[in-house]
Design a protein around this motif. Structure first.
Motif, mmCIF file in Angstrom:
data_model
loop_
_atom_site.group_PDB
_atom_site.id
_atom_site.type_symbol
_atom_site.label_atom_id
_atom_site.label_comp_id
_atom_site.label_asym_id
_atom_site.label_seq_id
_atom_site.Cartn_x
_atom_site.Cartn_y
_atom_site.Cartn_z
ATOM 1 N N GLU A 113 -9.092 -20.989 -28.482
ATOM 2 C CA GLU A 113 -8.220 -20.181 -27.622
ATOM 3 C C GLU A 113 -8.143 -20.765 -26.219
ATOM 4 O OE1 GLU A 113 -7.780 -15.532 -26.119
ATOM 5 O OE2 GLU A 113 -9.631 -16.248 -27.031
ATOM 6 N N GLY A 114 -9.303 -21.215 -25.701
ATOM 7 C CA GLY A 114 -9.295 -21.824 -24.370
ATOM 8 C C GLY A 114 -8.480 -23.102 -24.338
ATOM 9 N N LEU A 123 2.117 -27.405 -20.680
ATOM 10 C CA LEU A 123 3.520 -27.440 -21.092
ATOM 11 C C LEU A 123 4.404 -26.690 -20.109
ATOM 12 C CD1 LEU A 123 3.122 -26.895 -24.954
ATOM 13 C CD2 LEU A 123 3.751 -29.010 -23.763
ATOM 14 N N ARG A 124 3.903 -25.572 -19.606
ATOM 15 C CA ARG A 124 4.686 -24.823 -18.612
ATOM 16 C C ARG A 124 4.892 -25.658 -17.355
ATOM 17 N NH1 ARG A 124 4.049 -22.147 -14.114
ATOM 18 N NH2 ARG A 124 1.815 -22.590 -14.067
ATOM 19 N N LEU A 125 3.822 -26.323 -16.895
ATOM 20 C CA LEU A 125 3.935 -27.157 -15.703
ATOM 21 C C LEU A 125 4.891 -28.324 -15.954
ATOM 22 C CD1 LEU A 125 2.997 -27.947 -12.852
ATOM 23 C CD2 LEU A 125 1.153 -29.244 -13.928
ATOM 24 N N ALA A 126 4.791 -28.940 -17.145
ATOM 25 C CA ALA A 126 5.689 -30.050 -17.458
ATOM 26 C C ALA A 126 7.137 -29.599 -17.447
ATOM 27 C CB ALA A 126 5.327 -30.643 -18.823
ATOM 28 N N GLY A 127 7.396 -28.401 -17.967
ATOM 29 C CA GLY A 127 8.768 -27.883 -17.948
ATOM 30 C C GLY A 127 9.275 -27.656 -16.540
ATOM 31 N N GLU A 128 8.426 -27.098 -15.679
ATOM 32 C CA GLU A 128 8.854 -26.851 -14.296
ATOM 33 C C GLU A 128 9.091 -28.162 -13.552
ATOM 34 O OE1 GLU A 128 6.733 -24.040 -12.005
ATOM 35 O OE2 GLU A 128 6.435 -22.632 -13.652
ATOM 36 N N VAL A 129 8.221 -29.151 -13.788
ATOM 37 C CA VAL A 129 8.425 -30.455 -13.133
ATOM 38 C C VAL A 129 9.725 -31.094 -13.617
ATOM 39 C CG1 VAL A 129 7.511 -32.800 -12.956
ATOM 40 C CG2 VAL A 129 5.981 -30.851 -12.721
ATOM 41 N N HIS A 130 9.991 -30.990 -14.917
ATOM 42 C CA HIS A 130 11.222 -31.572 -15.467
ATOM 43 C C HIS A 130 12.449 -30.920 -14.842
ATOM 44 C CE1 HIS A 130 14.556 -31.720 -18.399
ATOM 45 N NE2 HIS A 130 14.145 -32.967 -18.601
ATOM 46 N N ALA A 175 -5.016 -23.837 -22.157
ATOM 47 C CA ALA A 175 -4.830 -24.986 -21.270
ATOM 48 C C ALA A 175 -3.595 -25.792 -21.664
ATOM 49 C CB ALA A 175 -6.074 -25.875 -21.318
ATOM 50 N N THR A 176 -3.358 -25.930 -22.963
ATOM 51 C CA THR A 176 -2.173 -26.670 -23.428
ATOM 52 C C THR A 176 -0.895 -25.952 -23.029
ATOM 53 O OG1 THR A 176 -3.416 -27.568 -25.295
ATOM 54 C CG2 THR A 176 -1.016 -27.609 -25.452
ATOM 55 N N ARG A 177 -0.875 -24.630 -23.200
ATOM 56 C CA ARG A 177 0.319 -23.860 -22.798
ATOM 57 C C ARG A 177 0.593 -24.008 -21.310
ATOM 58 N NH1 ARG A 177 -1.713 -19.930 -26.547
ATOM 59 N NH2 ARG A 177 -2.769 -18.874 -24.829
ATOM 60 N N GLU A 178 -0.485 -24.016 -20.515
ATOM 61 C CA GLU A 178 -0.304 -24.147 -19.069
ATOM 62 C C GLU A 178 0.244 -25.532 -18.717
ATOM 63 O OE1 GLU A 178 -0.324 -22.744 -15.149
ATOM 64 O OE2 GLU A 178 -0.451 -21.751 -17.103
#
Length: 400
Positions: A200-201, A210-217, A205-208
């Motif tokens: 779960e941890g 991916l979220r950051l990668a989407g915002e940077v993109h 971390a992976t979801r976070e």
């Protein structure tokens, strides 16, 4: 306000494993010692000569085999440990051979089929069998032991003596495989729960990420597209209308500044950790290093300036980990009328405690904390005795 103690989870899992190991070894010892006392009261015609010596040798062999099998049982929380390697198979085979010989010796010494088969069944129950096999094995060996109890009753009964059919040692032996399997089954549940917690941890971390990668993109893609269009237009206008081309270049440069500022803001949001979580992480780090940590938080700590106190918490904990002795530590944060007061204290190594009348200069970590705090109108107080205490007071608004 309660502070999460996530590091205690891992420590609790390790402790559960060693409780399981100790419980299984003591259970085996309890059954063998009960039979030993029982044999001492058994008529001499029911036991072989030199029964005590044979029983002692057999008990040592069987006990050693049990310890090897228990310690070889999967104790970690990673998938690789579930696949038995060649060394584990060899150790298990050797343990079964040695433990089986010991069980035979103990059974011969006691003149009891039930005892010999029961101790061997205990060893079999310690093996990490595939799903479904273990409980079937327990049912089979329990039925066999119950039958052997009936077989052993007549020869182990003497006139006027206690009847084996109603005595405690055979009853304990009958339950021994089931108790061992139940203990290991419970450990398997704890191990799977710990594995799920780690998974779960990792997923969080992976979801976070991916979220950051989407915002940077999204951020960089928009600005880069604007910059490319402006520069292309400037290239077309540079000969016909130099002034307009220059304006397009200025606009492209402004887009570069906006992209840089947006990236900086995004990185700041990503790195930002709520102060209660920062304090919980600090306590977890100290506990992981072996400290006994006490955390005291006043009301409203979630409103404290995290951008100011967060770096101070991290710096002060690093100072404790580098220079403090493993022992007691305390962390506190509360609000005075116009200031937030953060304090951390820990035991000091004996060889670093100052001699009477001798002052010790603060280290670079404390100097960095003092410089950062004084720059915003705060104060730092350091006391270095048997315990090192650092107290920091910063304006409630975060800056003077």
């Amino acid at each position: 306000m309660a502070v999460p103690r996530r590091s205690w989870v891992a420590a609790g899992v390790r402790a559960t494993w060693w409780y399981t190991v100790a419980g299984l070894v003591l259970l085996d010892l309890l059954v063998v010692s009960n039979w030993w006392l029982f044999v001492q009261q058994t008529p001499t015609h029911a036991v072989v000569p030199a029964a005590s010596a044979l029983a002692l040798v057999g008990a040592l062999l069987q006990g050693a085999a049990a310890v090897v099998l228990v310690l070889d049982y999967p104790a970690g929380s990673v998938h690789d440990e579930d696949a038995p390697d060649r060394g584990r198979r060899r150790r298990a085979a050797a343990a079964f051979a040695v433990g089986g010989a010991g069980a035979v010796l103990v059974g011969l010494a006691a003149g009891s089929w039930m005892l010999g088969v029961g101790l061997l069944a205990f060893l079999l129950s310690l093996h990490p069998w595939p799903a479904g096999v273990r409980w079937r094995l327990v049912v089979v060996v329990t039925v066999v032991l119950a039958g052997l109890w009936v077989v052993d009753a007549p020869p182990l009964t003497a006139e006027g003596e206690r009847d084996v059919g109603v005595s405690t040692p055979p009853a304990l032996l009958l339950l021994l495989p089931a108790l061992a399997v139940f203990s290991l089954w419970w450990w398997d549940i704890v191990r799977e729960l710990d594995r799920a917690r780690q998974t779960e941890g990792a997923l969080a971390a992976t979801r976070e990420r991916l979220r950051l990668a989407g915002e940077v993109h999204d951020l960089q893609g928009h600005h880069l597209q604007v910059i490319a269009l402006r520069l292309e237009l400037a290239e077309r206008l540079i000969d016909a209308d130099p002034a307009s081309a220059t304006e397009q270049i200025r606009t492209a440069r402004a887009s570069v500044d906006e992209a840089r500022a947006g990236t900086r803001d995004l990185a700041t949001r990503f790195r930002g950790v709520p102060l209660p979580d920062e304090l919980a992480n600090a306590a977890d780090l100290l506990r992981a290093a072996g400290h006994d940590v006490r955390v005291t938080l006043g009301p409203g700590v979630e409103d404290a300036p995290a951008d100011v106190l967060g770096p101070l918490v991290r710096e002060s904990v690093t100072n404790v980990l580098k220079h403090g002795a493993v022992g007691r530590a305390s962390i506190s944060l509360h609000r005075d009328p116009d200031r937030w007061r953060y304090a951390i204290a820990n035991d000091r190594p004996t060889d670093t405690r100052p001699s009477p009348g001798v002052d010790q200069a603060p280290g670079t970590g404390i100097a960095a904390i003092r410089a950062r705090v004084e720059a915003i109108g705060g104060t730092v107080h350091v006391h270095a005795g048997d315990r090192f205490e650092l107290t920091v007071a910063v304006p409630a608004g975060g800056a003077a």
